[in-house]
Design a protein around this motif. Structure first.
Motif, short mmCIF file in Angstrom:
data_model
loop_
_atom_site.label_atom_id
_atom_site.label_comp_id
_atom_site.label_asym_id
_atom_site.label_seq_id
_atom_site.Cartn_x
_atom_site.Cartn_y
_atom_site.Cartn_z
N ARG A 148 0.83 -1.21 0.00
CA ARG A 148 0.00 0.00 0.00
C ARG A 148 0.87 1.26 0.00
NH1 ARG A 148 -3.38 -1.77 3.53
NH2 ARG A 148 -2.41 -0.93 5.39
N GLN A 149 1.95 1.27 0.75
CA GLN A 149 2.85 2.43 0.75
C GLN A 149 3.44 2.69 -0.63
OE1 GLN A 149 5.67 2.98 4.17
NE2 GLN A 149 4.87 0.98 4.78
N TYR A 150 3.85 1.62 -1.31
CA TYR A 150 4.43 1.80 -2.64
C TYR A 150 3.38 2.22 -3.66
CZ TYR A 150 9.06 0.27 -1.27
OH TYR A 150 10.30 0.21 -0.68
N LEU A 151 2.16 1.70 -3.52
CA LEU A 151 1.07 2.16 -4.38
C LEU A 151 0.79 3.65 -4.18
CD1 LEU A 151 -1.57 -0.72 -4.13
CD2 LEU A 151 -0.56 0.13 -6.24
N ALA A 152 0.67 4.04 -2.91
CA ALA A 152 0.33 5.43 -2.60
C ALA A 152 1.42 6.39 -3.06
CB ALA A 152 0.08 5.58 -1.10
N ALA A 153 2.66 5.93 -3.07
CA ALA A 153 3.79 6.77 -3.49
C ALA A 153 3.99 6.77 -4.99
CB ALA A 153 5.06 6.30 -2.79
N GLY A 154 3.20 6.00 -5.73
CA GLY A 154 3.35 5.94 -7.17
C GLY A 154 4.59 5.20 -7.62
N LEU A 155 5.03 4.22 -6.83
CA LEU A 155 6.28 3.52 -7.11
C LEU A 155 6.08 2.08 -7.58
CD1 LEU A 155 8.36 4.83 -4.06
CD2 LEU A 155 8.54 5.57 -6.45
#
Length: 206
Positions: A148-155
């Motif tokens: 979820r963190q990587y999704l939210a960061a656009g990564l």
């Protein structure tokens, strides 16, 4: 580097990737066995595509990233005796970068897996993983909070969701708090007990 950043998770119809009540003896929580049962049934008739997918999905993975909760149940300072859930030879066979707030020396395991503990955030972990992977992919191995963190960061570039036809009602949802996310369907693979959905991920607005 031209690495593709990927993730794949089993998910329920109501969006959960882990159940409630995660413990040392039950690391994925109550009810989560229903999400992963298909992975252990690939030798049954009609499951050939599941078996092939599990073989193919990591074929080009050169490094992994995971959250501390994926590596182990502890919080705070490290218990140096804890080396992961997987025994002496973890299934990754590649460098693994573990997100944590507590420093720890790299941990070299059998079979080519070395755990490196990263204390300065998700972008640093990704930079290190890309360097280790060379031209191969980097997989965000989990858990859901880390993906979820990587999704939210656009990564994240690509997401496989293994959709299991059950509802769980409680636990950890993958997409809670991830806003303005768009995904382009790329591939759908069906089998008797799970539908595999492959998406290219569009960048959310920051």
């Amino acid at each position: 580097m031209n690495n593709n950043v990927t993730a794949n998770l089993a998910i329920s119809l109501d969006g959960y990737t882990a159940g409630p009540g995660q413990t040392l003896d039950n690391p994925f929580g109550t009810g989560a066995d229903a999400l992963t049962a298909w992975m252990f049934e690939t030798d049954l008739p009609g499951r050939e595509r599941d078996k092939q997918l599990l073989s193919d999905i990591h074929a080009n993975t050169g490094a992994h990233i995971m959250g501390r909760n994926m590596f182990g149940p502890g919080r705070g300072a490290w218990d140096q005796s804890w080396t992961g859930w997987w025994g002496d030879e973890p299934p990754y066979h590649a460098p693994v970068f573990v997100l944590t707030h507590h420093e720890r020396a790299p941990l070299k395991m059998q079979g080519g897996t070395t755990f490196t503990f990263v204390t300065d955030g998700i972008e640093s972990a990704l930079e290190q993983a890309r360097a280790a992977a060379g031209e191969q992919d980097v997989e965000i191995a989990g858990g859901a909070a880390t993906v979820r963190q990587y999704l939210a960061a656009g990564l994240l570039d690509e997401l496989w969701l293994h959709l299991v036809p059950v509802t769980m009602g409680a636990g950890e949802r993958l997409l809670d708090g991830v806003h303005e996310l768009a995904m382009e369907p790329v591939e759908v693979i069906g089998s008797p007990t799970v539908t595999h959905l492959r998406y290219r991920v569009s960048r959310p607005a920051r």
